[in-house]
Design a protein around this motif. Structure first.
Motif, mmCIF file in Angstrom:
data_model
loop_
_atom_site.group_PDB
_atom_site.id
_atom_site.type_symbol
_atom_site.label_atom_id
_atom_site.label_comp_id
_atom_site.label_asym_id
_atom_site.label_seq_id
_atom_site.Cartn_x
_atom_site.Cartn_y
_atom_site.Cartn_z
ATOM 1 N N VAL A 1 -69.462 -19.355 -67.864
ATOM 2 C CA VAL A 1 -68.337 -19.518 -68.781
ATOM 3 C C VAL A 1 -68.288 -18.265 -69.640
ATOM 4 C CG1 VAL A 1 -67.345 -20.844 -70.686
ATOM 5 C CG2 VAL A 1 -68.558 -22.033 -68.830
ATOM 6 N N LEU A 2 -67.118 -17.632 -69.692
ATOM 7 C CA LEU A 2 -66.930 -16.444 -70.516
ATOM 8 C C LEU A 2 -66.141 -16.803 -71.766
ATOM 9 C CD1 LEU A 2 -65.922 -13.797 -67.815
ATOM 10 C CD2 LEU A 2 -68.166 -14.128 -68.888
ATOM 11 N N LEU A 3 -66.628 -16.382 -72.917
ATOM 12 C CA LEU A 3 -65.904 -16.483 -74.175
ATOM 13 C C LEU A 3 -65.261 -15.127 -74.401
ATOM 14 C CD1 LEU A 3 -65.076 -17.951 -76.744
ATOM 15 C CD2 LEU A 3 -67.256 -17.217 -77.757
ATOM 16 N N VAL A 4 -63.948 -15.076 -74.245
ATOM 17 C CA VAL A 4 -63.221 -13.808 -74.228
ATOM 18 C C VAL A 4 -62.461 -13.608 -75.539
ATOM 19 C CG1 VAL A 4 -61.437 -12.477 -73.043
ATOM 20 C CG2 VAL A 4 -62.986 -13.933 -71.728
ATOM 21 N N GLY A 5 -62.595 -12.413 -76.084
ATOM 22 C CA GLY A 5 -61.851 -12.053 -77.287
ATOM 23 C C GLY A 5 -62.083 -10.595 -77.628
ATOM 24 N N GLU A 6 -61.196 -10.083 -78.440
ATOM 25 C CA GLU A 6 -61.311 -8.686 -78.876
ATOM 26 C C GLU A 6 -62.513 -8.531 -79.807
ATOM 27 O OE1 GLU A 6 -59.396 -6.264 -77.731
ATOM 28 O OE2 GLU A 6 -58.110 -7.621 -76.597
ATOM 29 N N THR A 7 -62.964 -7.326 -79.977
ATOM 30 C CA THR A 7 -64.043 -7.025 -80.911
ATOM 31 C C THR A 7 -63.644 -7.509 -82.306
ATOM 32 O OG1 THR A 7 -64.684 -5.097 -79.620
ATOM 33 C CG2 THR A 7 -65.425 -5.155 -81.908
ATOM 34 N N GLY A 8 -64.547 -8.207 -82.968
ATOM 35 C CA GLY A 8 -64.274 -8.710 -84.316
ATOM 36 C C GLY A 8 -63.575 -10.050 -84.350
ATOM 37 N N ALA A 9 -63.369 -10.684 -83.207
ATOM 38 C CA ALA A 9 -62.646 -11.964 -83.155
ATOM 39 C C ALA A 9 -63.510 -13.151 -83.567
ATOM 40 C CB ALA A 9 -62.085 -12.196 -81.756
ATOM 41 N N GLY A 10 -64.825 -12.969 -83.662
ATOM 42 C CA GLY A 10 -65.706 -14.058 -84.084
ATOM 43 C C GLY A 10 -66.507 -14.697 -82.950
ATOM 44 N N LYS A 11 -66.611 -14.012 -81.828
ATOM 45 C CA LYS A 11 -67.332 -14.574 -80.673
ATOM 46 C C LYS A 11 -68.798 -14.844 -80.998
ATOM 47 C CE LYS A 11 -66.293 -11.133 -77.989
ATOM 48 N NZ LYS A 11 -65.533 -10.322 -78.915
ATOM 49 N N THR A 12 -69.456 -13.924 -81.694
ATOM 50 C CA THR A 12 -70.877 -14.084 -81.997
ATOM 51 C C THR A 12 -71.113 -15.319 -82.864
ATOM 52 O OG1 THR A 12 -71.324 -11.727 -81.754
ATOM 53 C CG2 THR A 12 -72.896 -12.991 -83.073
ATOM 54 N N ALA A 13 -70.276 -15.553 -83.842
ATOM 55 C CA ALA A 13 -70.428 -16.734 -84.702
ATOM 56 C C ALA A 13 -70.273 -18.019 -83.889
ATOM 57 C CB ALA A 13 -69.415 -16.692 -85.844
ATOM 58 N N VAL A 14 -69.329 -18.030 -82.973
ATOM 59 C CA VAL A 14 -69.125 -19.202 -82.117
ATOM 60 C C VAL A 14 -70.355 -19.414 -81.235
ATOM 61 C CG1 VAL A 14 -67.756 -20.147 -80.214
ATOM 62 C CG2 VAL A 14 -66.604 -19.017 -82.125
ATOM 63 N N LEU A 15 -70.851 -18.344 -80.634
ATOM 64 C CA LEU A 15 -72.027 -18.464 -79.765
ATOM 65 C C LEU A 15 -73.253 -18.930 -80.554
ATOM 66 C CD1 LEU A 15 -71.646 -15.345 -77.453
ATOM 67 C CD2 LEU A 15 -71.078 -17.732 -76.943
ATOM 68 N N ARG A 16 -73.385 -18.489 -81.787
ATOM 69 C CA ARG A 16 -74.505 -18.946 -82.628
ATOM 70 C C ARG A 16 -74.429 -20.451 -82.848
ATOM 71 N NH1 ARG A 16 -73.871 -14.202 -86.610
ATOM 72 N NH2 ARG A 16 -75.308 -12.687 -85.717
ATOM 73 N N GLY B 1 -62.635 -8.304 -74.674
ATOM 74 C CA GLY B 1 -61.416 -7.958 -73.956
ATOM 75 C C GLY B 1 -60.390 -9.063 -74.095
ATOM 76 N N CYS B 2 -59.602 -9.238 -73.039
ATOM 77 C CA CYS B 2 -58.578 -10.274 -73.083
ATOM 78 C C CYS B 2 -58.403 -10.897 -71.696
ATOM 79 C CB CYS B 2 -57.257 -9.723 -73.598
ATOM 80 S SG CYS B 2 -56.518 -8.473 -72.542
ATOM 81 N N TYR B 3 -57.874 -12.097 -71.712
ATOM 82 C CA TYR B 3 -57.563 -12.828 -70.487
ATOM 83 C C TYR B 3 -56.106 -13.251 -70.583
ATOM 84 C CZ TYR B 3 -57.753 -16.245 -66.761
ATOM 85 O OH TYR B 3 -57.504 -16.944 -65.601
ATOM 86 N N GLN B 4 -55.278 -12.729 -69.677
ATOM 87 C CA GLN B 4 -53.852 -13.056 -69.676
ATOM 88 C C GLN B 4 -53.347 -13.123 -68.252
ATOM 89 O OE1 GLN B 4 -52.250 -9.813 -72.055
ATOM 90 N NE2 GLN B 4 -51.912 -11.239 -73.743
ATOM 91 N N ALA B 5 -52.574 -14.141 -67.957
ATOM 92 C CA ALA B 5 -51.921 -14.294 -66.659
ATOM 93 C C ALA B 5 -52.909 -14.154 -65.501
ATOM 94 C CB ALA B 5 -50.782 -13.285 -66.526
ATOM 95 N N GLY B 6 -54.094 -14.739 -65.670
ATOM 96 C CA GLY B 6 -55.082 -14.708 -64.610
ATOM 97 C C GLY B 6 -55.860 -13.408 -64.483
ATOM 98 N N ARG B 7 -55.596 -12.459 -65.372
ATOM 99 C CA ARG B 7 -56.297 -11.169 -65.344
ATOM 100 C C ARG B 7 -57.288 -11.092 -66.489
ATOM 101 N NH1 ARG B 7 -51.370 -8.029 -65.373
ATOM 102 N NH2 ARG B 7 -52.177 -7.347 -67.361
ATOM 103 N N LEU B 8 -58.467 -10.599 -66.175
ATOM 104 C CA LEU B 8 -59.522 -10.429 -67.167
ATOM 105 C C LEU B 8 -59.749 -8.939 -67.367
ATOM 106 C CD1 LEU B 8 -61.774 -11.784 -68.892
ATOM 107 C CD2 LEU B 8 -63.236 -11.609 -66.868
ATOM 108 N N ASP B 9 -59.591 -8.483 -68.608
ATOM 109 C CA ASP B 9 -59.798 -7.076 -68.940
ATOM 110 C C ASP B 9 -60.986 -6.938 -69.869
ATOM 111 O OD1 ASP B 9 -57.556 -6.350 -67.510
ATOM 112 O OD2 ASP B 9 -56.280 -6.069 -69.264
#
Length: 166
Positions: free
Chosen positions: A24-39, A126-134
């Motif tokens: 499972v990938l948690l996708v978001g731009e830098t600074g979006a809060g991914k680390t806090a969610v993972l914690r 990065g981002c996930y849009q329209a089935g594409r992962l960047d």
């Protein structure tokens, strides 16, 4: 999909348990809060949050650039086996090292390989849009685009590749 990001991740992890790649990938731009969610997820599940850059960098430091590229997958597997301590879930953050062009790796395939024998939740800048992962922005040396993603994705923006009604 409605609900909090934590709820979406818990649902995605449950859905991933029966898949070939239990990633499972948690996708978001830098600074979006991914680390806090993972914690929060790590605390709720009583598993460690692994800073992959930190875990790998010391082991790669003594190797030549060619050795790093050749041995990275094996070192990654061994490092995570040691860190897992029989926990059913690995939570990985700070994956930037995997995208270093000098290592000549496919980061998504590395993560999928890790998730064959254990469940893996990983952050993805990065981002996930329209089935594409960047990963990163076009033109950046670490930029990657995946047009076909065979893994579950939960975005910090609320998108998810799973249906909450299942």
């Amino acid at each position: 999909m409605t609900g909090s990001i934590d709820d979406r991740l818990h649902h995605a992890l449950a859905a991933a348990a029966g898949l070939y790649h239990r990633l499972v990938l948690l996708v978001g731009e830098t600074g979006a809060g991914k680390t806090a969610v993972l914690r929060r997820i790590a605390v709720k599940r009583a598993v460690p949050l692994i800073n992959l850059n930190l875990a790998l960098s010391a082991q790669l430091l003594e190797l030549t650039p060619k050795q790093r590229a050749l041995r990275l997958a094996r070192i990654l597997e061994q490092t995570l086996d040691d860190a897992r301590d029989q926990k059913p879930l690995l939570i990985l953050d700070h994956l930037e090292l995997l995208f270093d062009p000098r290592l000549r790796q496919d980061p998504l395939r590395l993560l999928q390989g890790l998730s064959r024998n254990r469940q893996v939740l990983a952050s993805w800048n990065g981002c996930y849009q329209a089935g594409r992962l960047d990963y990163a922005a076009p033109g950046h040396p670490e930029y990657r685009r995946y047009d076909s993603v065979e893994t579950l994705v939960v975005g910090m923006d609320g998108c998810a590749t799973i249906d909450s009604d299942r």
